[in-house]
Write a protein that holds these residues in place. Structure first.
Motif, mmCIF file in Angstrom:
data_model
loop_
_atom_site.group_PDB
_atom_site.id
_atom_site.type_symbol
_atom_site.label_atom_id
_atom_site.label_comp_id
_atom_site.label_asym_id
_atom_site.label_seq_id
_atom_site.Cartn_x
_atom_site.Cartn_y
_atom_site.Cartn_z
ATOM 1 N N ARG A 143 0.828 -1.213 0.000
ATOM 2 C CA ARG A 143 0.000 0.000 0.000
ATOM 3 C C ARG A 143 0.860 1.261 0.000
ATOM 4 N NH1 ARG A 143 -3.682 -2.957 3.503
ATOM 5 N NH2 ARG A 143 -2.536 -2.185 5.295
ATOM 6 N N CYS A 144 2.048 1.170 0.581
ATOM 7 C CA CYS A 144 2.953 2.332 0.638
ATOM 8 C C CYS A 144 3.738 2.537 -0.653
ATOM 9 C CB CYS A 144 3.930 2.175 1.796
ATOM 10 S SG CYS A 144 3.156 2.387 3.403
ATOM 11 N N GLY A 145 3.754 1.544 -1.535
ATOM 12 C CA GLY A 145 4.494 1.674 -2.780
ATOM 13 C C GLY A 145 5.768 0.865 -2.851
ATOM 14 N N PHE A 146 6.043 0.073 -1.818
ATOM 15 C CA PHE A 146 7.210 -0.816 -1.866
ATOM 16 C C PHE A 146 6.959 -1.912 -2.895
ATOM 17 C CE2 PHE A 146 8.147 1.309 1.991
ATOM 18 C CZ PHE A 146 9.450 1.026 2.362
ATOM 19 N N ARG A 147 8.011 -2.369 -3.503
ATOM 20 C CA ARG A 147 7.910 -3.449 -4.488
ATOM 21 C C ARG A 147 8.612 -4.698 -3.963
ATOM 22 N NH1 ARG A 147 9.350 -0.103 -10.003
ATOM 23 N NH2 ARG A 147 7.898 1.600 -9.575
ATOM 24 N N ARG A 148 7.949 -5.834 -4.177
ATOM 25 C CA ARG A 148 8.568 -7.102 -3.776
ATOM 26 C C ARG A 148 9.660 -7.440 -4.778
ATOM 27 N NH1 ARG A 148 5.155 -12.538 -2.746
ATOM 28 N NH2 ARG A 148 4.198 -11.163 -1.208
ATOM 29 N N GLU A 149 10.864 -7.637 -4.267
ATOM 30 C CA GLU A 149 12.003 -7.950 -5.136
ATOM 31 C C GLU A 149 12.266 -9.441 -5.239
ATOM 32 O OE1 GLU A 149 15.316 -5.620 -3.703
ATOM 33 O OE2 GLU A 149 14.625 -3.896 -4.867
ATOM 34 N N GLY A 150 11.937 -10.177 -4.189
ATOM 35 C CA GLY A 150 12.157 -11.611 -4.275
ATOM 36 C C GLY A 150 12.334 -12.275 -2.926
ATOM 37 N N LEU A 151 12.626 -13.540 -3.002
ATOM 38 C CA LEU A 151 12.785 -14.392 -1.836
ATOM 39 C C LEU A 151 14.237 -14.368 -1.375
ATOM 40 C CD1 LEU A 151 11.474 -16.626 -0.018
ATOM 41 C CD2 LEU A 151 12.336 -18.265 -1.692
ATOM 42 N N VAL A 152 14.434 -14.170 -0.070
ATOM 43 C CA VAL A 152 15.764 -14.253 0.523
ATOM 44 C C VAL A 152 15.737 -15.476 1.441
ATOM 45 C CG1 VAL A 152 17.560 -13.036 1.790
ATOM 46 C CG2 VAL A 152 15.899 -11.731 0.451
ATOM 47 N N ARG A 153 16.443 -16.508 1.030
ATOM 48 C CA ARG A 153 16.390 -17.781 1.753
ATOM 49 C C ARG A 153 17.255 -17.738 3.012
ATOM 50 N NH1 ARG A 153 17.762 -22.484 -1.777
ATOM 51 N NH2 ARG A 153 19.640 -21.278 -2.098
ATOM 52 N N HIS A 154 16.691 -18.291 4.096
ATOM 53 C CA HIS A 154 17.392 -18.374 5.384
ATOM 54 C C HIS A 154 18.021 -17.043 5.766
ATOM 55 C CE1 HIS A 154 17.838 -23.001 5.756
ATOM 56 N NE2 HIS A 154 16.638 -22.638 5.339
ATOM 57 N N PHE A 155 17.274 -15.960 5.596
ATOM 58 C CA PHE A 155 17.795 -14.612 5.786
ATOM 59 C C PHE A 155 18.090 -14.276 7.246
ATOM 60 C CE2 PHE A 155 16.890 -9.923 6.019
ATOM 61 C CZ PHE A 155 18.051 -9.525 5.391
ATOM 62 N N ARG A 156 17.180 -14.654 8.132
ATOM 63 C CA ARG A 156 17.365 -14.374 9.557
ATOM 64 C C ARG A 156 16.940 -15.584 10.378
ATOM 65 N NH1 ARG A 156 15.205 -8.745 8.608
ATOM 66 N NH2 ARG A 156 17.096 -7.502 8.619
ATOM 67 N N LEU A 157 17.504 -15.638 11.584
ATOM 68 C CA LEU A 157 17.059 -16.650 12.531
ATOM 69 C C LEU A 157 15.808 -16.133 13.221
ATOM 70 C CD1 LEU A 157 20.402 -17.720 14.248
ATOM 71 C CD2 LEU A 157 19.114 -18.935 12.473
ATOM 72 N N TYR A 161 12.556 -15.019 3.909
ATOM 73 C CA TYR A 161 11.885 -13.711 3.948
ATOM 74 C C TYR A 161 11.616 -13.230 2.535
ATOM 75 C CZ TYR A 161 12.801 -12.634 8.900
ATOM 76 O OH TYR A 161 12.803 -12.621 10.267
ATOM 77 N N TRP A 162 10.563 -12.420 2.396
ATOM 78 C CA TRP A 162 10.359 -11.642 1.182
ATOM 79 C C TRP A 162 11.120 -10.334 1.355
ATOM 80 C CZ3 TRP A 162 8.913 -14.232 -2.706
ATOM 81 C CH2 TRP A 162 7.885 -15.165 -2.659
ATOM 82 N N LEU A 163 11.784 -9.902 0.295
ATOM 83 C CA LEU A 163 12.498 -8.638 0.295
ATOM 84 C C LEU A 163 11.710 -7.624 -0.522
ATOM 85 C CD1 LEU A 163 15.069 -6.913 0.875
ATOM 86 C CD2 LEU A 163 15.998 -7.839 -1.270
ATOM 87 N N TYR A 164 11.473 -6.467 0.077
ATOM 88 C CA TYR A 164 10.779 -5.350 -0.575
ATOM 89 C C TYR A 164 11.729 -4.161 -0.608
ATOM 90 C CZ TYR A 164 6.222 -7.647 -0.076
ATOM 91 O OH TYR A 164 5.154 -8.510 -0.173
ATOM 92 N N SER A 165 11.480 -3.239 -1.539
ATOM 93 C CA SER A 165 12.246 -2.002 -1.535
ATOM 94 C C SER A 165 11.403 -0.857 -2.066
ATOM 95 C CB SER A 165 13.510 -2.130 -2.386
ATOM 96 O OG SER A 165 13.183 -2.133 -3.756
ATOM 97 N N ALA A 166 11.836 0.334 -1.686
ATOM 98 C CA ALA A 166 11.286 1.571 -2.230
ATOM 99 C C ALA A 166 12.455 2.489 -2.523
ATOM 100 C CB ALA A 166 10.326 2.223 -1.251
ATOM 101 N N ILE A 167 12.348 3.197 -3.641
ATOM 102 C CA ILE A 167 13.312 4.224 -3.985
ATOM 103 C C ILE A 167 12.527 5.521 -4.147
ATOM 104 C CG2 ILE A 167 14.957 2.594 -5.014
ATOM 105 C CD1 ILE A 167 13.956 3.457 -7.787
ATOM 106 N N PRO A 168 13.209 6.669 -4.146
ATOM 107 C CA PRO A 168 12.466 7.924 -4.281
ATOM 108 C C PRO A 168 11.512 7.883 -5.473
ATOM 109 C CG PRO A 168 14.736 8.373 -3.708
ATOM 110 C CD PRO A 168 14.652 6.883 -4.001
ATOM 111 N N GLY A 169 10.304 8.331 -5.228
ATOM 112 C CA GLY A 169 9.252 8.317 -6.253
ATOM 113 C C GLY A 169 8.292 7.155 -6.114
ATOM 114 N N ASP A 170 8.720 6.064 -5.466
ATOM 115 C CA ASP A 170 7.830 4.903 -5.288
ATOM 116 C C ASP A 170 6.752 5.169 -4.249
ATOM 117 O OD1 ASP A 170 9.276 3.395 -7.125
ATOM 118 O OD2 ASP A 170 10.301 2.182 -5.604
#
Length: 178
Positions: free
Chosen positions: A142-156, A164-173
């Protein structure tokens, strides 16, 4: 320091005296269920606040959200995994269960992300969610972040390597709320 603006709330940096209010909900099983948080006591939350107050370039940033006219913290929003060199950080937010479903997480995520771009000058804010945390994924989208992909065994998560799913936002998103 300019602060994120969130209608209906006083937004300020967290303080040591916020530890009890924050821990009151942050240590609940239903809040921790979809996070890698290991906080179980007020002292654990106090340690997070102390790292925030260290004032180093890579120290986490946490803002307290207090309803206008109130004095009790009901949510936080901020950043960790800050890279001053790369101008990036990972957003984090939590809301007391009594306040769930009111749009607070979405508004806080949006306001803090815009603050990160405008005030800090960062050029990327990322977020991660465990796969079953659909509510947080909806907040980010809803905020405009985009799902970039799966990060396997990212955190305990309580000792278990977790995807985990990885999301990101850059200026303008991310756009201000209507």
């Amino acid at each position: 320091m300019l602060l994120p603006h969130l209608p209906g709330f006083t937004v300020r940096p967290v303080r040591l005296d916020d530890a009890a209010d924050w821990a009151r909900y942050a240590c609940l099983p239903e809040v921790k269920e979809f996070t890698s948080s290991t906080a179980t006591t007020v002292d654990d939350v106090l340690a997070v606040i102390q790292r925030t107050l260290a004032g180093e370039a890579t120290s986490p940033i946490h803002f307290a959200l207090v309803p206008q006219g109130g004095d009790t913290l009901v949510a936080t929003v901020g950043f960790h995994t800050i890279s001053a060199l790369n101008g990036t950080a990972e957003i984090t937010y939590d809301v007391a269960p009594a306040h769930w479903g009111r749009g607070i997480a979405t508004a806080a995520c949006r306001a803090a992300t815009l603050w990160a771009f405008e005030v800090k000058g960062w050029h990327r804010v990322q977020a991660t969610t465990v796969l079953p945390h659909l509510r947080s994924q909806r907040v980010l989208e809803r905020c405009g972040f985009r799902r970039e992909g799966l990060v396997r065994h990212f955190r305990l998560v309580r000792g278990v390597p977790t995807d985990y799913w990885l999301y990101s936002a850059i200026p303008g998103d991310v756009r201000p709320a209507d």
